[in-house]
Design an enzyme around this catalytic site. Structure first.
Site, PDB file in Angstrom:
ATOM      1  N   ASP A 185      -4.092   5.467   6.263  1.00 34.42           N
ATOM      2  CA  ASP A 185      -4.616   6.709   6.839  1.00 34.42           C
ATOM      3  C   ASP A 185      -5.611   6.332   7.933  1.00 34.42           C
ATOM      4  O   ASP A 185      -5.232   6.024   9.054  1.00 34.42           O
ATOM      5  CB  ASP A 185      -5.231   7.522   5.691  1.00 34.42           C
ATOM      6  CG  ASP A 185      -5.705   8.904   6.109  1.00 34.42           C
ATOM      7  OD1 ASP A 185      -5.462   9.303   7.255  1.00 34.42           O
ATOM      8  OD2 ASP A 185      -6.322   9.594   5.281  1.00 34.42           O
ATOM      9  N   PHE A 234      -2.091  15.999   4.585  1.00 32.62           N
ATOM     10  CA  PHE A 234      -2.333  15.412   3.268  1.00 32.62           C
ATOM     11  C   PHE A 234      -1.063  15.518   2.440  1.00 32.62           C
ATOM     12  O   PHE A 234      -0.541  16.597   2.200  1.00 32.62           O
ATOM     13  CB  PHE A 234      -3.500  16.102   2.554  1.00 32.62           C
ATOM     14  CG  PHE A 234      -3.988  15.307   1.376  1.00 32.62           C
ATOM     15  CD1 PHE A 234      -4.820  14.208   1.561  1.00 32.62           C
ATOM     16  CD2 PHE A 234      -3.563  15.613   0.089  1.00 32.62           C
ATOM     17  CE1 PHE A 234      -5.242  13.435   0.478  1.00 32.62           C
ATOM     18  CE2 PHE A 234      -3.980  14.849  -1.003  1.00 32.62           C
ATOM     19  CZ  PHE A 234      -4.828  13.765  -0.800  1.00 32.62           C
ATOM     20  N   GLU A 264       0.848  -1.199   0.000  1.00 31.21           N
ATOM     21  CA  GLU A 264       0.000   0.000   0.000  1.00 31.21           C
ATOM     22  C   GLU A 264       0.876   1.240   0.000  1.00 31.21           C
ATOM     23  O   GLU A 264       1.994   1.227   0.520  1.00 31.21           O
ATOM     24  CB  GLU A 264      -0.865   0.018   1.272  1.00 31.21           C
ATOM     25  CG  GLU A 264      -2.319  -0.355   1.053  1.00 31.21           C
ATOM     26  CD  GLU A 264      -3.149   0.743   0.394  1.00 31.21           C
ATOM     27  OE1 GLU A 264      -2.596   1.553  -0.376  1.00 31.21           O
ATOM     28  OE2 GLU A 264      -4.359   0.777   0.653  1.00 31.21           O
ATOM     29  N   ASP A 272      -1.568  10.811  -5.007  1.00 31.38           N
ATOM     30  CA  ASP A 272      -2.116  11.898  -5.818  1.00 31.38           C
ATOM     31  C   ASP A 272      -3.020  12.831  -5.029  1.00 31.38           C
ATOM     32  O   ASP A 272      -3.496  12.504  -3.933  1.00 31.38           O
ATOM     33  CB  ASP A 272      -2.954  11.321  -6.961  1.00 31.38           C
ATOM     34  CG  ASP A 272      -4.326  10.820  -6.457  1.00 31.38           C
ATOM     35  OD1 ASP A 272      -4.350  10.037  -5.485  1.00 31.38           O
ATOM     36  OD2 ASP A 272      -5.354  11.227  -7.027  1.00 31.38           O
TER      37      ASP A 272
END
Ligand code: IMP
Length: 184
Positions: free
Chosen positions: A107, A156, A103, A163
Site C-alpha cells: 500500500d 480498501f 506479502e 482483513d
C-alpha cells in the site's frame, strides 16, 4: 465464504478466485525459473499472506522452505500508521539464504521498506519480494517488488487473507469493502 454471502458489505469483486490461482501459477513458474538450482526460503508476513503462501507454494515445482513473521502497522483501522513493530520474529537464521518475502498487499510501502531493511541486515544472500497486490497510487516509499500479482486501484480491499478488523480473511475473492462497514 463468497462475496455473495455478504452482498451488502462488498461493493465489487476485483479479483476472482480463478484469476488468483491463474496468476499464482504464473508467478510460481517465474520463481521456479529464477531460483533454479538455488535454495529458497519463503518468508510469509502474518496474517494477511497466509492464504497467498499456502496456495503459491503449492504451485512451485522446486523444494522450498517457509517461515513466518508478524509485524503490525495498521491496528484495526484502514490507514497505515507508519509505526512498525515485530510481533513474531523468524525462527530461521538468514545467513547466506535466498529470501523471498511474500506479502498480501503493498500500500504505502511503509511496512515493507522497514521489513526489507530489517531482513537485509541479517546476512541473507538475497532478499526479494512477491506481493500479491499493489496499490501504485498509494505508494509513499519506493519499494520495488520483484514479483507483483495484480496492480489495483487505491481502495480498501478485503478477502483472500486480507482483513478489516480481523474479518473477511476467509473470503475467496478480493473485493472492495463497502465504506459503510468502516464508517468511511
Ligand atoms: P503499507 O505499510 O501501507 O504498505 O501497508 C501494508 C499493510 O497494510 C498490509 O500488509 C496490510 O496488512 C495492510 N493493508 C494495506 N492496504 C490494505 C487494504 O486495502 N486492505 C486490507 N489491508 C490493507
Amino acid at each position: 465464504m463468497d462475496a455473495d454471502h455478504v452482498p451488502s458489505e462488498i461493493t465489487e469483486i476485483l479479483i476472482t478466485d480463478e484469476q488468483l490461482q491463474r496468476r499464482l501459477a504464473e508467478v510460481a513458474a517465474q520463481v521456479d525459473a529464477d531460483y533454479a538450482g538455488r535454495d529458497l526460503l519463503l518468508v510469509g508476513v502474518l496474517k494477511g499472506a497466509t492464504i497467498v503462501v499456502a496456495d503459491f507454494m503449492r504451485h512451485l515445482k522446486s523444494h522450498v522452505t517457509v517461515d513466518w513473521m508478524a509485524v503490525s502497522s495498521y491496528g484495526s483501522g484502514t490507514q497505515s500508521s507508519g509505526v512498525v513493530r515485530i510481533l513474531k520474529d523468524l525462527d530461521t537464521d538468514l545467513e547466506g539464504r535466498n529470501v523471498l518475502v511474500v506479502e498480501d498487499i503493498l500500500d504505502t510501502g511503509l511496512t515493507l521498506s522497514w521489513l526489507l531493511s530489517n531482513l537485509k541486515s541479517r546476512g541473507a544472500e538475497s532478499v526479494e519480494v512477491f506481493t500479491l497486490l499493489r496499490k501504485p497510487e498509494a505508494l509513499r516509499i519506493p519499494v520495488e517488488p520483484k514479483y507483483v500479482g495484480f496492480d489495483i486501484p487505491n481502495v480498501f480491499v478485503v478477502g483472500y487473507g486480507l482483513d478489516y478488523a480481523e474479518r473477511y480473511r476467509n473470503l475467496r475473492q478480493v473485493g472492495v469493502l463497502d465504506p459503510r462497514v468502516y464508517g468511511g
